[in-house]
Design a protein around this motif. Structure first.
Motif, mmCIF file in Angstrom:
data_model
loop_
_atom_site.group_PDB
_atom_site.id
_atom_site.type_symbol
_atom_site.label_atom_id
_atom_site.label_comp_id
_atom_site.label_asym_id
_atom_site.label_seq_id
_atom_site.Cartn_x
_atom_site.Cartn_y
_atom_site.Cartn_z
ATOM 1 N N THR A 116 82.731 -19.797 92.869
ATOM 2 C CA THR A 116 82.883 -18.964 91.737
ATOM 3 C C THR A 116 81.393 -18.687 91.178
ATOM 4 O O THR A 116 81.221 -17.411 90.811
ATOM 5 N N THR A 117 80.904 -20.037 90.525
ATOM 6 C CA THR A 117 79.593 -19.313 89.881
ATOM 7 C C THR A 117 78.523 -19.245 90.857
ATOM 8 O O THR A 117 77.598 -18.322 90.653
ATOM 9 N N LEU A 118 78.606 -19.657 92.328
ATOM 10 C CA LEU A 118 77.195 -19.224 93.037
ATOM 11 C C LEU A 118 77.831 -18.177 94.102
ATOM 12 O O LEU A 118 77.116 -17.003 94.154
ATOM 13 N N GLY A 133 92.565 -14.520 91.795
ATOM 14 C CA GLY A 133 93.501 -14.057 90.050
ATOM 15 C C GLY A 133 93.518 -15.021 89.159
ATOM 16 O O GLY A 133 93.968 -15.222 88.109
ATOM 17 N N ARG A 134 92.463 -15.804 88.577
ATOM 18 C CA ARG A 134 92.178 -16.424 87.733
ATOM 19 C C ARG A 134 90.507 -15.718 86.402
ATOM 20 O O ARG A 134 90.561 -16.505 85.869
ATOM 21 N N GLN A 135 90.534 -14.582 87.473
ATOM 22 C CA GLN A 135 89.483 -13.864 86.241
ATOM 23 C C GLN A 135 88.731 -14.785 85.671
ATOM 24 O O GLN A 135 87.893 -15.091 84.290
ATOM 25 N N GLY A 136 88.014 -15.368 86.499
ATOM 26 C CA GLY A 136 87.153 -16.633 86.865
ATOM 27 C C GLY A 136 85.579 -15.568 86.782
ATOM 28 O O GLY A 136 84.456 -15.651 85.696
ATOM 29 N N ILE A 137 85.017 -13.979 87.126
ATOM 30 C CA ILE A 137 84.361 -13.707 87.302
ATOM 31 C C ILE A 137 84.368 -12.700 85.810
ATOM 32 O O ILE A 137 83.051 -12.712 85.255
ATOM 33 N N ALA A 138 85.293 -12.388 85.553
ATOM 34 C CA ALA A 138 85.253 -12.477 83.894
ATOM 35 C C ALA A 138 84.225 -12.705 82.778
ATOM 36 O O ALA A 138 83.881 -12.658 82.130
ATOM 37 N N GLN A 139 84.830 -13.807 82.973
ATOM 38 C CA GLN A 139 84.289 -15.380 82.473
ATOM 39 C C GLN A 139 82.969 -15.248 82.467
ATOM 40 O O GLN A 139 82.498 -15.315 81.015
ATOM 41 N N LEU A 140 82.928 -15.083 83.376
ATOM 42 C CA LEU A 140 81.560 -15.744 84.009
ATOM 43 C C LEU A 140 80.372 -14.470 83.598
ATOM 44 O O LEU A 140 79.334 -15.074 82.690
ATOM 45 N N PRO A 197 88.862 -9.235 81.069
ATOM 46 C CA PRO A 197 89.745 -9.928 81.799
ATOM 47 C C PRO A 197 89.064 -8.320 82.438
ATOM 48 O O PRO A 197 89.225 -7.171 82.023
ATOM 49 N N LEU A 198 88.990 -8.595 83.951
ATOM 50 C CA LEU A 198 89.550 -7.163 85.055
ATOM 51 C C LEU A 198 90.241 -6.525 85.021
ATOM 52 O O LEU A 198 91.106 -6.924 85.402
ATOM 53 N N PRO A 199 90.953 -5.382 85.542
ATOM 54 C CA PRO A 199 91.632 -4.466 85.526
ATOM 55 C C PRO A 199 91.560 -4.719 87.351
ATOM 56 O O PRO A 199 90.343 -4.554 87.676
ATOM 57 N N TYR A 200 92.589 -4.047 88.138
ATOM 58 C CA TYR A 200 92.544 -3.580 89.845
ATOM 59 C C TYR A 200 91.702 -2.711 89.345
ATOM 60 O O TYR A 200 92.433 -1.422 89.855
ATOM 61 N N GLY A 227 75.694 -25.729 80.636
ATOM 62 C CA GLY A 227 76.538 -25.364 81.083
ATOM 63 C C GLY A 227 75.862 -23.352 81.841
ATOM 64 O O GLY A 227 74.472 -23.077 81.943
ATOM 65 N N VAL A 228 76.350 -22.517 82.354
ATOM 66 C CA VAL A 228 76.803 -21.949 82.933
ATOM 67 C C VAL A 228 76.759 -20.726 82.371
ATOM 68 O O VAL A 228 77.786 -20.301 81.959
ATOM 69 N N ASP A 229 76.179 -20.212 80.957
ATOM 70 C CA ASP A 229 75.789 -18.772 80.699
ATOM 71 C C ASP A 229 75.816 -17.852 81.028
ATOM 72 O O ASP A 229 75.004 -18.013 82.444
ATOM 73 N N LEU A 230 74.936 -16.484 81.157
ATOM 74 C CA LEU A 230 74.668 -15.711 81.550
ATOM 75 C C LEU A 230 73.311 -15.634 82.271
ATOM 76 O O LEU A 230 72.882 -15.833 82.896
ATOM 77 N N ALA A 231 72.785 -16.066 81.235
ATOM 78 C CA ALA A 231 71.007 -16.943 81.349
ATOM 79 C C ALA A 231 70.995 -17.478 82.929
ATOM 80 O O ALA A 231 69.817 -17.176 83.434
ATOM 81 N N GLY A 232 71.968 -18.588 82.638
ATOM 82 C CA GLY A 232 71.784 -19.664 83.846
ATOM 83 C C GLY A 232 72.369 -18.767 85.482
ATOM 84 O O GLY A 232 71.789 -19.533 86.368
ATOM 85 N N LEU A 233 72.863 -17.908 84.877
ATOM 86 C CA LEU A 233 73.675 -17.157 85.926
ATOM 87 C C LEU A 233 72.672 -16.279 86.835
ATOM 88 O O LEU A 233 72.041 -16.894 88.073
ATOM 89 N N TYR A 234 71.785 -15.984 86.304
ATOM 90 C CA TYR A 234 70.345 -15.409 86.651
ATOM 91 C C TYR A 234 69.551 -15.997 86.958
ATOM 92 O O TYR A 234 68.701 -15.985 88.166
#
Ligand SMILES: Nc1ncnc2c1ncn2[C@@H]1O[C@H](COP(=O)(O)OP(=O)(O)OP(=O)(O)O)[C@@H](O)[C@H]1O
Ligand SMILES: [Mg+2]
Length: 363
Positions: A45-47, A69-76, A81-84, A344-351
């Motif tokens: 999910t992270t990558l 269905g785990r809302q991993g993207i919204a957390q990242l 939580p993302l709607p459909y 850990g992976v926060d938003l800055a880490g994702l970038y």
């Protein structure tokens, strides 16, 4: 970690296109559906999210799709939580947007009933009676074709299709795509070939009719050179083995194998010679103790023993990682190293991870 690689049967021809004219060497030019798999917990999910950011960078529009269905993207991305529904979740470096969609099989089935049978209301009644559960449970292939169907539909979607269609088929084909690329945070390696091979899965279910046609259209995108399957792994024995098995299986299923994303790579704390000695257990505990004593620390002998234990463990882990990395050269696929983020992976880490993917030519 990147090195020259020959074309192989799993490598789409499109990936070589324009290599010599491109200012930077991008491995996946021409690819529009990036499927990301790997052993559970290795960072799929992270990558997938980092890859979406990397692909969007410089003014592109990318859709990141989640199917578990785990809302991993919204957390990242630190959002509710993302709607459909496709929502913008991030702006990439140098402009560009990442949109995200959390697909769930039930909502996708309602879409599907509406699209092919005009049955949305009936469909909603069906869900109340649990018929959707029933349909997707007795026919897991059906569930997968609904999920992959959403991703492939986004890949094919063009700007204002109705308008383009009215002007005739040639115009329709020329209308630009809504998304430059779609990244799918897919199920783990053990299930990936079945998940993507929806054609075979629904074969026993429907020989003709809309389900069959839908599955054929999904499969057309998945098998095309526009789709590749990337593998995420960490440098440990089991995930590496799963990665190699998964690559073989995906290749055997006639799908295009993408790159190998080696996640959570740690930097060595010693030079190669020091590492080799430490891995053999040759650490000068007395020298460390002397240093600690000179620095005025308490209990220098005990601390030196503990520290040297950690150094040996670090060196041995790196030696094992080197062996694991070596095994990952066998499939001859592009490999990318992604650093272990200690904090850990926060938003800055994702970038940061997105930038690392770009620097290595993955996007
Ligand atoms: N490069 C990294 N550095 C540090 N931590 C990382 C890195 N990549 C991922 N992680 C962490 O590892 C954990 C697992 O990551 P992630 O959820 O992306 O894995 P996954 O493969 O999607 O897992 P699952 O199989 O459960 O879906 C998370 O806590 C994540 O923050
Ligand atoms: Mg995940």
């Amino acid at each position: 970690m990147r090195e020259p690689r020959p074309p192989s049967p799993g490598r789409p021809a499109a990936a070589h296109k324009l290599r010599w004219v491109s200012a930077r060497d991008r491995d996946w030019d021409g690819v529009r559906l990036h499927v990301v798999t790997g052993k559970g917990g290795t960072g799929k999910t992270t990558l997938a999210a980092a890859l979406a950011l990397a692909l969007a960078s410089g003014g592109k529009k990318v859709l990141l799709v989640e199917v578990e269905g785990r809302q991993g993207i919204a957390q990242l991305f630190d959002c509710p939580p993302l709607p459909y529904e496709e929502r913008r979740v991030a702006v990439a470096a140098r402009g560009g947007d990442v949109h995200a969609l959390a697909v769930d099989a039930e909502a996708a089935l309602l879409d599907y009933l509406e699209m092919f049978y005009g049955l949305r209301r009936a469909g909603q009644a069906l869900t109340r009676f649990g018929v959707v559960d029933f349909a997707t449970t007795i026919a897991p292939g059906m569930r997968d074709v609904l999920l992959t169907g959403k991703a492939t539909e986004a890949v094919r979607r063009r700007v204002r299709p109705e308008r383009a269609a009215r002007r005739g088929a040639r115009d329709e084909a020329r209308a630009p795509f809504v998304y430059d690329a779609v990244v799918l945070d897919a199920p783990p390696t053990g299930r990936i070939a079945r998940f993507l091979n929806v054609n075979a899965e629904v074969a026993g279910l429907a020989k003709v009719g809309p389900v069959r046609n839908h599955a054929d259209r999904v499969m057309e995108v998945i098998r095309s050179p526009e789709t590749v399957v990337h593998f995420v792994t960490i440098l440990e024995e089991m995930p590496v083995q799963e990665c190699l098995d998964g690559i073989a299986e995906v290749h055997k299923a006639g799908l295009n194998v993408g790159g190998i994303m080696v996640n959570m790579v740690r930097s060595p704390l010693l030079d190669p010679a020091g590492l080799a000695e430490a891995a053999d257990g040759a650490v000068d505990v007395e020298a460390i103790a002397r240093g600690l004593r000179a620095a005025g620390l308490d209990r220098p002998e005990q601390v030196a023993r503990e520290l040297s234990g950690e150094v040996v463990e670090h060196a041995r882990r790196l030696r094992a990682e080197t062996a694991a990395r070596e095994r990952l050269t066998a499939p001859g696929r592009p490999r990318y190293a992604l650093p272990h983020l200690g904090e850990g992976v926060d938003l800055a880490g994702l970038y940061r991870l997105a930038e690392a993917l770009r620097e290595q030519g993955a996007a």
